[in-house]
Motif scaffolding. Sequence first.
Motif, PDB file in Angstrom:
ATOM      1  N   ILE A   8       0.825  -1.076  -0.244  1.00 17.10           N
ATOM      2  CA  ILE A   8       0.073   0.124   0.012  1.00 17.10           C
ATOM      3  C   ILE A   8       0.719   1.173   0.018  1.00 17.10           C
ATOM      4  CG2 ILE A   8      -1.760   1.362   1.469  1.00 17.10           C
ATOM      5  CD1 ILE A   8      -2.926  -0.835   0.242  1.00 17.10           C
ATOM      6  N   VAL A   9       0.556   2.189  -0.932  1.00 13.03           N
ATOM      7  CA  VAL A   9       1.326   3.590  -0.752  1.00 13.03           C
ATOM      8  C   VAL A   9       0.771   4.439   0.115  1.00 13.03           C
ATOM      9  CG1 VAL A   9       1.907   5.301  -2.321  1.00 13.03           C
ATOM     10  CG2 VAL A   9       1.940   3.265  -3.308  1.00 13.03           C
ATOM     11  N   LYS A  10       1.785   4.736   1.434  1.00 18.85           N
ATOM     12  CA  LYS A  10       1.353   5.431   2.267  1.00 18.85           C
ATOM     13  C   LYS A  10       1.327   6.676   2.118  1.00 18.85           C
ATOM     14  CE  LYS A  10       4.760   4.243   5.148  1.00 18.85           C
ATOM     15  NZ  LYS A  10       5.623   3.760   6.056  1.00 18.85           N
ATOM     16  N   ASP A  11       0.553   7.564   2.979  1.00 17.49           N
ATOM     17  CA  ASP A  11       0.124   9.047   2.806  1.00 17.49           C
ATOM     18  C   ASP A  11       1.302  10.112   3.001  1.00 17.49           C
ATOM     19  OD1 ASP A  11      -1.656  10.895   2.207  1.00 17.49           O
ATOM     20  OD2 ASP A  11      -1.766  11.712   4.432  1.00 17.49           O
ATOM     21  N   ASN A  12       2.544   9.397   3.274  1.00 16.78           N
ATOM     22  CA  ASN A  12       3.864  10.447   3.388  1.00 16.78           C
ATOM     23  C   ASN A  12       4.586  10.362   2.141  1.00 16.78           C
ATOM     24  OD1 ASN A  12       4.898   7.869   3.127  1.00 16.78           O
ATOM     25  ND2 ASN A  12       6.344   8.122   4.635  1.00 16.78           N
ATOM     26  N   LEU A  13       3.787   9.898   1.017  1.00 20.62           N
ATOM     27  CA  LEU A  13       4.673  10.295  -0.284  1.00 20.62           C
ATOM     28  C   LEU A  13       4.843  11.384  -0.820  1.00 20.62           C
ATOM     29  CD1 LEU A  13       5.536   8.632  -2.927  1.00 20.62           C
ATOM     30  CD2 LEU A  13       3.252   8.971  -3.869  1.00 20.62           C
TER      31      LEU A  13
END
Length: 71
Positions: A8-13
């Motif tokens: 899952i791509v996290k919100d910190n990207l």
Amino acid sequence: MKVGDKVIVKDNLKDELKKLTFDNGTCESMHERFVNTEQEIFALWKNDDGQEYATVDLCCEIPVQCLEVID
């Protein structure tokens, strides 16, 4: 983290890309396209600075600290 893992791509990207000196347009567009999506890792590599990236789409590399492996 290894090739073939689902992540899952996290919100910190967006913040991590800014730290790595990506331009604002790239940070925004990648954030909108990938955050909270499930991806598969096709390749892992490090740049000359030692930052590790995962290739998750055609010509799309995401810093590994922005990914979370899912079962």
